[in-house]
Design a protein around this motif. Structure first.
Motif, PDB file in Angstrom:
ATOM      1  N   PHE A   1      -1.814   5.331  -2.215  1.00  0.00           N
ATOM      2  CA  PHE A   1      -2.445   4.042  -1.982  1.00  0.00           C
ATOM      3  C   PHE A   1      -3.499   3.759  -3.050  1.00  0.00           C
ATOM      4  N   MET A   2      -4.231   4.788  -3.455  1.00  0.00           N
ATOM      5  CA  MET A   2      -5.218   4.621  -4.517  1.00  0.00           C
ATOM      6  C   MET A   2      -4.547   4.238  -5.835  1.00  0.00           C
TER       7      MET A   2
ATOM      8  N   ALA B   1      -5.525  -7.860   4.476  1.00  0.00           N
ATOM      9  CA  ALA B   1      -5.192  -6.842   5.470  1.00  0.00           C
ATOM     10  C   ALA B   1      -3.677  -6.687   5.606  1.00  0.00           C
ATOM     11  N   GLN B   2      -2.949  -7.790   5.529  1.00  0.00           N
ATOM     12  CA  GLN B   2      -1.485  -7.725   5.595  1.00  0.00           C
ATOM     13  C   GLN B   2      -0.931  -6.972   4.405  1.00  0.00           C
ATOM     14  N   GLU B   3      -1.454  -7.254   3.215  1.00  0.00           N
ATOM     15  CA  GLU B   3      -1.000  -6.543   2.018  1.00  0.00           C
ATOM     16  C   GLU B   3      -1.353  -5.060   2.102  1.00  0.00           C
ATOM     17  N   THR B   4      -2.507  -4.771   2.665  1.00  0.00           N
ATOM     18  CA  THR B   4      -2.911  -3.368   2.823  1.00  0.00           C
ATOM     19  C   THR B   4      -1.957  -2.632   3.758  1.00  0.00           C
ATOM     20  N   LYS B   5      -1.584  -3.268   4.871  1.00  0.00           N
ATOM     21  CA  LYS B   5      -0.660  -2.645   5.817  1.00  0.00           C
ATOM     22  C   LYS B   5       0.705  -2.389   5.171  1.00  0.00           C
ATOM     23  N   LYS B   6       1.211  -3.367   4.412  1.00  0.00           N
ATOM     24  CA  LYS B   6       2.501  -3.197   3.741  1.00  0.00           C
ATOM     25  C   LYS B   6       2.429  -2.096   2.686  1.00  0.00           C
ATOM     26  N   ALA B   7       1.313  -2.040   1.956  1.00  0.00           N
ATOM     27  CA  ALA B   7       1.154  -1.004   0.942  1.00  0.00           C
ATOM     28  C   ALA B   7       1.126   0.385   1.574  1.00  0.00           C
TER      29      ALA B   7
END
Length: 625
Positions: A475-476, A515-521
């Protein structure tokens, strides 16, 4: 005969004066450039021959090598900056006969001198500075007589002795503890009785971690991505908290009535917490020890093992004839030895003699350090289980918190593998509070029928695995690409300025990812890894996850009424704010929320006993639905 003999070093001066009757009088003692609280060290000897090599250089002392030394009192001044040789207080040793009249003060004094803190800190530092750092000049020739730093030798020897005594026996070089060896003469893999074996296991873990966590990011980019990760989690909590709450509510079966899954869990947690055998002094309860507390619940304490060694866990065994139950409480991490057991976390393959459940696996992967301690625990319990519990039809309950939870889960698995009768009619059950990941995916799911793990909100320990670290690292890498794309990667002065501005904006600033992009990532990162990798471990059994809602007002704060009673009469009542959980989901160790290390201020507090106790009590005190 009465003229003083001076022993000088670079740091201090001692004057010894020989008194009639063969006694030594300490006239002066100064310590330059150091300021300690007053330290007193009493050294007594019945025969000064032991010290004669230190006094042989001055000819006038050779004839006194049979004199008796009653006491040498060394005083280190607290005001050395303003003290001179002439103004230093004079301390005179008392004869042995006079010392008998002050036994009380002497005992108190000796108790202070023998304290570990005094020996290991003050004496070691003084000895190191004076004895080991003394220059050649301090032992040079002065006035034709070779000067010997007597006090330096004494303090250095005293320091070495006391420091060695303070080292645990298992960690001492040349310990008499026999190192276990396998049949071919090599070191036993299950041995954790020496620093060498522990170092080998830690190095093996680091080697695996280096392979699994390899990344092409430069160190500077990795630090920037880590800062951005912390900031992103804070921004999600502040701006789009509902997305996080939805992830928890979809991680398993959302429990509408917590009473259905947490019934009697408060009692089980207390059994686990009592294994620490630590009770606050301010508690005003009638039961003040483990035996008395167990009696209040109808149990009789049979054994309490307080062993403190790497690769072992302290535990207790209690029995209730009324409940027909054997209770085993396993202690969690509370000392350095337990921490070493936790840190030896490499995945280890183990072959069971028989499956721990019908059609279950016989090849399992386990947390090495916790497995070694659980295996020893299971062996200690085998005789009792075989000759007492099983013949009398007793149920077995094993419970623990943190390290104790992981050891309890593995010990229960090993006992079911050893005794086929324990695999029948739910004869054995494990309640694991805050268990770290200790089993491979297949084994963790296979023990759901007899192991219940309870996790509290953002608790870091159930998420502490190589699998989760690998996900965080991937993720990083995504964040690193985002920073570079937006010109915020600090690889030059212009981008560094933009990155610092981005960080200063804090949780109210513009999000680098929604937040949506974070969840998908995160889902993308999870999908890239092989969950069945033998080096990736999971929380065992059925998982009851209590969680709080980021989206609620004043996250992490719940008001509870605390009452003070005397003789069952309420004398005071007040509202106290505690951090608890709001909802519960029923799932397992492979849920996505347990694969993500949640960056939250409650990561550590949620792991502590107080956090679990408050959350369980809060959920059970809510009205049943």
């Amino acid at each position: 005969r009465y003229q003083p003999y001076h022993a000088r070093s670079s740091a201090w001066i001692i004057s010894l004066q020989h008194m009639p009757g063969g006694h030594i009088r300490v006239c002066h003692c100064i310590m330059n450039r150091w300021s300690f609280i007053s330290v007193l060290a009493v050294l007594a000897s019945n025969n000064a021959k032991a010290f004669s090599p230190l006094f042989q250089s001055p000819a006038r002392l050779q004839k006194h090598n049979k004199m008796r030394v009653s006491a040498v009192i060394i005083k280190i001044s607290t005001s050395v900056a303003t003290t001179s040789l002439g103004s230093t207080a004079t301390v005179t040793s008392a004869p042995s006969e006079a010392s008998k009249s002050s036994n009380g003060d002497k005992n108190k004094f000796q108790s202070f001198v023998s304290s570990r803190l005094f020996s290991c800190v003050v004496t070691f530092l003084v000895g190191l500075r004076i004895g080991l750092k003394s220059t050649a000049t301090s032992a040079g020739v002065r006035g034709g007589v070779r000067q010997v730093p007597v006090a330096s030798f004494l303090l250095a020897a005293f320091a070495v002795r006391e420091v060695y005594r303070a080292i645990p026996e298992w960690a001492r070089v040349g310990s008499r503890r026999k190192k276990k060896k396998s049949a071919d003469g090599s070191m036993d893999e299950d041995d954790m009785s020496s620093l060498g074996s522990i170092s080998f296991k830690l190095q093996s873990l680091f080697d695996v971690a280096s392979e699994k966590l390899a990344s092409g990011m430069p160190p500077g980019n990795m630090r920037a991505s880590l800062y951005a990760t912390f900031q992103l989690f804070g921004q999600v909590k502040e701006q789009q908290a509902q997305e996080r709450d939805d992830a928890y509510q979809q991680a398993g079966r959302l429990v509408e009535d917590p009473h259905t899954v947490l019934q009697n869990m408060d009692t089980m947690f207390e059994f686990a917490d009592w294994a620490y055998d630590e009770y606050p002094e301010e508690e005003e309860e009638e039961a003040t020890c483990l035996e008395e507390r167990l009696e209040t619940q109808g149990y009789v304490l049979l054994r309490h093992d307080k062993t403190a060694l790497p690769g072992r866990v302290a535990h207790y065994i209690a029995i209730s004839q009324e409940e027909q139950t054997v209770l085993i409480g396993v202690k969690g991490t509370s000392n350095f030895e337990d921490l070493l057991t936790d840190c030896c976390g490499r995945s280890k393959n183990h072959t069971l003699d028989s499956p721990f459940m019908k059609y279950g696996p016989t090849e399992i992967c386990v947390h090495e350090g916790i497995f070694i301690s659980a295996q020893k625990l299971a062996r200690d319990l085998e005789a009792f289980v075989n000759y007492v519990a099983i013949p009398n039809g007793y149920k077995i309950v094993i419970t623990g918190h943190s390290l104790g939870a992981g050891a309890a889960a593995i010990a229960g698995l090993l006992l079911r593998s050893k005794f086929s009768k324990l695999r029948q009619d739910a004869r054995l059950h494990v309640f694991a509070f805050a268990s770290p990941p200790v089993l491979d995916k297949e084994s963790a799911l296979a023990c759901k029928s007899f192991t219940t793990t309870i996790v509290n909100n953002a608790d870091l320990i159930p998420r502490s695995s190589l699998h989760n670290l690998a996900i965080l690292l991937k993720f990083m890498e995504i964040l690193n690409a985002k920073l570079e794309q937006q010109g915020k990667l600090p690889d030059n002065f212009k981008n560094l300025s933009a990155f610092m501005k981005f960080i200063r904006e804090g949780k109210d600033g513009e999000m680098i990812m929604t937040a949506q992009e974070t969840k998908k990532a995160m889902k993308k990162c999870i999908a890239k890894l092989n969950e069945s990798d033998p080096d990736f471990l999971y929380v065992p059994g059925r998982v009851i996850h209590m969680f709080d809602l980021w989206s609620k007002t004043n996250y992490g704060e719940t008001e509870q009424r605390v009452e003070q009673k005397v003789n069952e009469t309420t004398i005071d009542s007040e509202i106290d704010t505690v951090k608890t959980a709001e909802q519960v989901y029923d799932g397992d160790g492979t849920s996505d929320v347990l694969k993500i290390i949640e960056i939250d201020e409650r990561m550590v507090p949620d792991h502590l006993s107080m956090g679990y106790r408050d959350s369980i009590r809060s959920l059970l005190s809510s009205p049943a639905r």
